[in-house]
Motif scaffolding. Structure first.
Motif: not given
Length: 58
Positions: A9-10, A12-14
């Motif tokens: 998730k991290q 994919c956000n970055e």
């Protein structure tokens, strides 16, 4: 690839912040024999575009 959901998730956000891409994650147990079919089905169902990694010359 990551071994846990929070790292995926991290990432994919970055990615969209540092590159001009959209990123989503798919949870899959890559040790399972059914994973390749699951990934193929999911990518086709969601109309994800995937391109092969370009080789770079040395």
């Amino acid at each position: 690839m990551a071994r846990n959901k929070s790292k995926l998730k991290q990432l994919c956000n970055e990615l969209p912040k540092s590159h001009a891409v959209n990123a989503e994650y798919i949870e899959a147990d890559l040790s399972s024999p059914s994973s390749p079919q699951q990934l193929t089905t999911t990518t086709h169902h969601n109309n994800y575009l995937m391109s092969p990694k370009e080789e770079t010359s040395k």
